[in-house]
Design an enzyme around this catalytic site. Structure first.
Site, short mmCIF file in Angstrom:
data_model
loop_
_atom_site.label_atom_id
_atom_site.label_comp_id
_atom_site.label_asym_id
_atom_site.label_seq_id
_atom_site.Cartn_x
_atom_site.Cartn_y
_atom_site.Cartn_z
N ARG A 204 -5.72 -6.61 -0.41
CA ARG A 204 -6.58 -6.80 0.75
C ARG A 204 -7.93 -6.18 0.44
O ARG A 204 -8.02 -5.16 -0.25
CB ARG A 204 -6.01 -6.09 1.99
N HIS B 218 -10.14 -15.31 -1.71
CA HIS B 218 -8.84 -14.98 -1.10
C HIS B 218 -7.87 -16.15 -1.30
O HIS B 218 -7.33 -16.70 -0.34
CB HIS B 218 -9.00 -14.64 0.39
P1 NDP Z 1 5.75 -5.61 0.03
O1 NDP Z 1 5.83 -5.05 1.40
O2 NDP Z 1 6.93 -6.30 -0.54
O3 NDP Z 1 5.36 -4.44 -0.99
C1 NDP Z 1 4.37 -3.50 -0.73
C2 NDP Z 1 4.38 -2.47 -1.84
O4 NDP Z 1 3.30 -1.54 -1.60
C3 NDP Z 1 5.67 -1.65 -1.86
O5 NDP Z 1 6.03 -1.35 -3.19
C4 NDP Z 1 5.26 -0.37 -1.13
O6 NDP Z 1 6.02 0.79 -1.48
C5 NDP Z 1 3.84 -0.22 -1.60
N1 NDP Z 1 3.09 0.66 -0.69
C6 NDP Z 1 2.83 0.49 0.63
N2 NDP Z 1 2.14 1.52 1.12
C7 NDP Z 1 1.98 2.39 0.10
C8 NDP Z 1 1.38 3.66 -0.02
N3 NDP Z 1 0.80 4.28 1.02
N4 NDP Z 1 1.41 4.27 -1.23
C9 NDP Z 1 2.01 3.68 -2.28
N5 NDP Z 1 2.61 2.46 -2.25
C10 NDP Z 1 2.59 1.83 -1.06
O7 NDP Z 1 4.47 -6.55 0.02
P2 NDP Z 1 4.22 -7.88 -0.85
O8 NDP Z 1 4.46 -7.57 -2.28
O9 NDP Z 1 4.93 -9.01 -0.24
O10 NDP Z 1 2.65 -8.11 -0.57
C11 NDP Z 1 1.69 -7.13 -0.90
C12 NDP Z 1 0.35 -7.49 -0.29
O11 NDP Z 1 -0.25 -8.56 -1.01
C13 NDP Z 1 0.39 -8.01 1.13
O12 NDP Z 1 0.54 -6.95 2.07
C14 NDP Z 1 -0.93 -8.72 1.26
O13 NDP Z 1 -1.91 -7.81 1.74
C15 NDP Z 1 -1.27 -9.13 -0.18
N6 NDP Z 1 -1.26 -10.58 -0.36
C16 NDP Z 1 -2.43 -11.19 -0.77
C17 NDP Z 1 -2.46 -12.55 -1.00
C18 NDP Z 1 -3.69 -13.20 -1.53
O14 NDP Z 1 -3.75 -14.43 -1.57
N7 NDP Z 1 -4.68 -12.45 -1.97
C19 NDP Z 1 -1.29 -13.40 -0.76
C20 NDP Z 1 -0.12 -12.66 -0.37
C21 NDP Z 1 -0.13 -11.31 -0.16
P3 NDP Z 1 7.62 0.84 -1.23
O15 NDP Z 1 8.20 -0.06 -2.30
O16 NDP Z 1 7.96 2.25 -1.44
O17 NDP Z 1 7.86 0.33 0.15
C1 OXD Z 2 -1.08 -13.22 2.68
C2 OXD Z 2 -2.39 -13.75 2.30
O1 OXD Z 2 -0.97 -12.10 3.18
O2 OXD Z 2 -2.50 -14.97 2.03
O3 OXD Z 2 -0.06 -13.94 2.46
O4 OXD Z 2 -3.33 -12.98 2.21
#
Ligand code: NDP
Ligand code: OXD
Length: 313
Positions: free
Chosen positions: A228, A276
């Site tokens: 993000r 994005h």
């Molecule tokens: P998940 O919820 O599966 O994974 C999130 C990861 O981040 C987990 O490993 C979590 O730790 C870690 N995390 C969260 N908070 C913290 C913190 N404070 N410190 C350290 N680690 C942290 O999310 P996804 O993999 O499904 O997606 C990740 C992000 O990708 C989405 O939230 C979205 O913002 C972004 N995204 C962007 C897209 C784009 O087109 N650019 C498309 C899709 C998604 P833990 O394993 O311990 O819970």
């Molecule tokens: C998502 C994105 O969160 O597209 O899936 O950013």
């Protein structure tokens, strides 16, 4: 439980295809209609209008059309019902492609070859082994862990950082605040796949970038952010690129989106910009997952991929 109606509330995304596919199985009300409607049981949303969802007296669950749910938490009147985030092979595959594409582009010095081609220079620079480069993934969740597996299969050394301990075969894993600096100190190419929460906002700042490793043949540290935009400080990235703290960056997300035309990131020679678009939500793949979940819920089964409201993701 009786078959519930859906409210479709998307901002900045054309609803037509989502509407068509959801309507194949259920009645769908399209925002701006639907406020206060007692027959609505589910909301399928992207950046829903503030306080809309709290007006629905019989709402059972909220479905995000994206993997990120920060857009849902931005609503000050968010009702206390389960929130489901999207986890889908198709979305994961797109993100894995984006990460591998950008890592290989930096690793194989694409910017150098582009510059050479423009000047018609025939020169072969030294080639580094993938195993000499450490790619560090911040956020080892659904997307981060899939990207880690793909990078491992290409021979890169892979580090991962998460909130809780996430052991993963072949990956050097680090967790929490205590693990952050050691993780960065062992990372040449940083890939950010964190969710945006109060804890992660602004985390990709100058101080963090300074901690990246610069001891390999890559010619400097590299940043790739597809998480993000508000995880990063755009101005700090520019400063880091200009003083050599960073060699290059691939950015899919920005503090303000669309990226303003006045942003220096657009024309910076060391920055690769995508709008994005790392992993786009495809209704043809995602709607069947949502409909399946709604039907299962009505049979008394549990919803999958629930958001932890306290953690914010
Ligand atoms: P998940 O919820 O599966 O994974 C999130 C990861 O981040 C987990 O490993 C979590 O730790 C870690 N995390 C969260 N908070 C913290 C913190 N404070 N410190 C350290 N680690 C942290 O999310 P996804 O993999 O499904 O997606 C990740 C992000 O990708 C989405 O939230 C979205 O913002 C972004 N995204 C962007 C897209 C784009 O087109 N650019 C498309 C899709 C998604 P833990 O394993 O311990 O819970
Ligand atoms: C998502 C994105 O969160 O597209 O899936 O950013």
């Amino acid at each position: 439980m009786e078959k519930g109606k859906i409210l479709l509330a998307l901002t900045g995304i054309h609803p037509q295809r989502w509407h068509e596919l959801l309507s194949a199985e259920r009645e769908v009300v399209l925002e701006p209609n639907g406020a206060n409607d007692p027959s609505i049981a589910y909301a399928v949303v992207w950046k829903q209008k503030p306080n809309l969802l709290k007006s629905l007296p019989n709402l059972r669950a909220i479905f995000s059309i994206g993997a990120g749910v920060d857009h849902i938490f931005a609503d000050p009147g968010l009702p206390d019902v389960p929130i489901v985030k999207i986890v889908a092979d198709n979305l994961t595959q797109h993100m894995v492609e984006y990460v591998v594409w950008r890592v290989l582009d930096h690793h194989r010095q694409a910017s150098l070859y582009r510059a050479q081609q423009q000047k018609k220079i025939w020169h072969e620079p030294p080639q580094r082994a993938a195993g000499d480069i450490s790619v560090g993934i911040m956020g080892l969740g659904s997307l981060g862990s899939a990207a880690a597996s793909a990078l491992l299969s290409l021979g890169f050394a892979v580090n991962g950082w998460s909130r809780s301990e996430r052991p993963m075969k072949g990956v050097s894993t680090y967790a929490g605040e205590a693990g952050l600096i050691p993780f960065l100190n062992a990372t040449d190419i940083l890939v950010v796949l964190l969710p945006l929460t109060p804890q992660t906002q602004g985390i990709v700042n100058y101080g963090l970038l300074k901690e990246l490793r610069r001891r390999n043949g890559l010619g400097g540290a590299v940043l790739i952010n597809a998480g993000r935009g508000r995880l990063q400080k755009d101005a700090d990235i520019l400063r880091a690129l200009d003083d050599g703290t960073l060699k290059e960056a691939s950015l899919d997300v920005f503090e303000v989106e669309p990226l303003p035309k006045t942003s220096p990131l657009w024309s910076h020679p060391k920055v690769f910009v995508t709008p994005h678009a790392a992993a786009t939500s495809d209704p043809a793949h995602l709607v069947p997952i949502m409909l399946r979940q709604m039907a299962a819920f009505e049979r008394g089964e549990k919803l999958e991929n629930l958001v932890d409201r306290k953690a914010g993701y």
